[in-house]
Design an enzyme around this catalytic site. Structure first.
Site, mmCIF file in Angstrom:
data_model
loop_
_atom_site.group_PDB
_atom_site.id
_atom_site.type_symbol
_atom_site.label_atom_id
_atom_site.label_comp_id
_atom_site.label_asym_id
_atom_site.label_seq_id
_atom_site.Cartn_x
_atom_site.Cartn_y
_atom_site.Cartn_z
ATOM 1 N N LYS A 67 17.691 -22.825 2.304
ATOM 2 C CA LYS A 67 16.424 -22.447 1.661
ATOM 3 C C LYS A 67 15.938 -23.592 0.767
ATOM 4 C CE LYS A 67 17.461 -17.584 2.137
ATOM 5 N NZ LYS A 67 17.897 -16.321 1.586
ATOM 6 N N ASP A 103 10.947 -12.300 -1.157
ATOM 7 C CA ASP A 103 11.762 -11.699 -0.086
ATOM 8 C C ASP A 103 11.087 -10.443 0.477
ATOM 9 O OD1 ASP A 103 14.174 -12.860 0.764
ATOM 10 O OD2 ASP A 103 15.197 -12.338 -1.097
ATOM 11 N N GLN A 131 19.952 -14.093 -3.974
ATOM 12 C CA GLN A 131 20.658 -14.028 -2.699
ATOM 13 C C GLN A 131 21.592 -12.814 -2.654
ATOM 14 O OE1 GLN A 131 19.985 -15.996 -0.115
ATOM 15 N NE2 GLN A 131 21.569 -15.189 1.207
HETATM 16 N N1 GUN Z 1 21.146 -12.341 2.374
HETATM 17 C C1 GUN Z 1 21.038 -12.433 3.725
HETATM 18 N N2 GUN Z 1 19.743 -12.600 4.067
HETATM 19 C C2 GUN Z 1 19.021 -12.598 2.918
HETATM 20 C C3 GUN Z 1 17.640 -12.750 2.624
HETATM 21 O O1 GUN Z 1 16.787 -12.897 3.504
HETATM 22 N N3 GUN Z 1 17.305 -12.693 1.300
HETATM 23 C C4 GUN Z 1 18.220 -12.522 0.316
HETATM 24 N N4 GUN Z 1 17.783 -12.466 -0.938
HETATM 25 N N5 GUN Z 1 19.511 -12.380 0.562
HETATM 26 C C5 GUN Z 1 19.910 -12.428 1.856
#
Ligand code: GUN
Length: 280
Positions: A52, A119, A96
């Site tokens: 990311k 998100d 996350q």
């Molecule tokens: N953990 C696995 N995929 C994601 C995601 O798309 N966003 C977040 N915040 N955590 C994750």
């Protein structure tokens, strides 16, 4: 075969579009910024977060990394989120998941300002999406809409079947397809005669989590098949929920695993960050 939807290429196109938008925002004195909060040392989460941040670097979005130890108290994390909510230089906040067991994930998601919830996980974002108000869309389903549209396929009036009802894929996927005027059926573990339903789908979104579960017989001739699965086959090789080899000869369009839906999630996160910076 030219019916393969290239998620790698489409996600790259989106990141390049975001990069151009970031440059325009910079010219207006706006510096889009994403705060990424990681708690603990789950190796997979570290890889996701690194990717990311790499995408932020590529698109020109400023990223702020906050790494907290695995024994962080829930109250400390909530305080950190509140601090980021109040910081006008931060446009997007991503915590996350999964979080360590002492922290209530729902509480954390609920604390993120819905206008910074890139998100699209907060109940406010989900509610906005459900009733057609502007808001952040969950990145994976939003990416799937892009894959379908950029392949030149219209969703309007199509029979859309989703297999899986998770909060981050199945449910928001249903809302987004409905918004595009699809006729939507959501199937799940209690659905009777699943294969008879999938075989009528013009657009099938498979998120069942079982390796190569859907075969050519389960698919309608010419269908658009979107594979959200990230499974391992009998040899431990990464594969999807769809048996690509047999289904690709019958489908109109199909996403491969890897290189289909996967790369779209981060690209759409970048798109949401720019949207957040434009709105604030
Ligand atoms: N953990 C696995 N995929 C994601 C995601 O798309 N966003 C977040 N915040 N955590 C994750």
């Amino acid at each position: 075969m030219n019916n393969i939807i290239d998620g790698k290429k489409i996600s790259q196109d989106i990141k390049d579009e975001v990069k151009a938008e970031v440059a325009q925002l910079n010219a207006r004195g706006v510096e889009p910024c994403l705060a990424v909060v990681l708690v603990g040392d789950d190796p997979a989460s570290h890889v996701y977060v690194r990717n990311k941040i790499k995408a932020c670097d590529y698109t020109g979005i400023r990223s702020v990394s906050i790494n907290l130890p695995a024994d962080t108290e829930e109250s400390e994390l909530l305080e950190k989120v509140e601090e980021l909510n109040a910081d006008p230089s931060v446009h997007g906040i991503l915590v996350q998941l999964p979080l360590p067991p002492q922290i209530d994930e729902d509480k954390v998601i609920n604390t993120i300002d819905p206008d910074k919830d890139v998100d699209g996980f907060s109940p406010i974002s989900v509610g906005r999406l459900s009733i057609g108000l502007p808001g952040f869309k969950s990145c994976t389903p939003a990416g799937i809409i892009e894959l379908i549209k950029r392949s030149g396929v219209s969703i309007d009036g199509k029979n859309c079947v989703i297999v899986g009802r998770s909060n981050i894929v199945g449910k928001p996927m249903a809302m987004l397809l409905l918004r595009e005027n699809g006729t939507v059926t959501v199937c799940h573990s209690h659905t009777k005669d699943l294969r008879s339903i999938t075989s009528q789908a013009d657009i099938l979104v498979a998120a069942i989590g079982k390796p190569k579960y859907f075969k050519a017989d389960d698919i309608k001739e010419g269908a658009v098949v979107i594979d959200v699965g990230m499974d391992r086959d009998e040899n431990g090789k990464l594969c999807g929920d769809v048996d690509f080899e047999s289904v690709s000869n019958k489908a109109g369009y199909i996403t491969p695993v890897p290189g289909g839906v996967g790369p779209m999630t981060i690209a759409m996160l970048m798109k949401n960050c720019v949207e957040a910076a434009e709105r604030l």
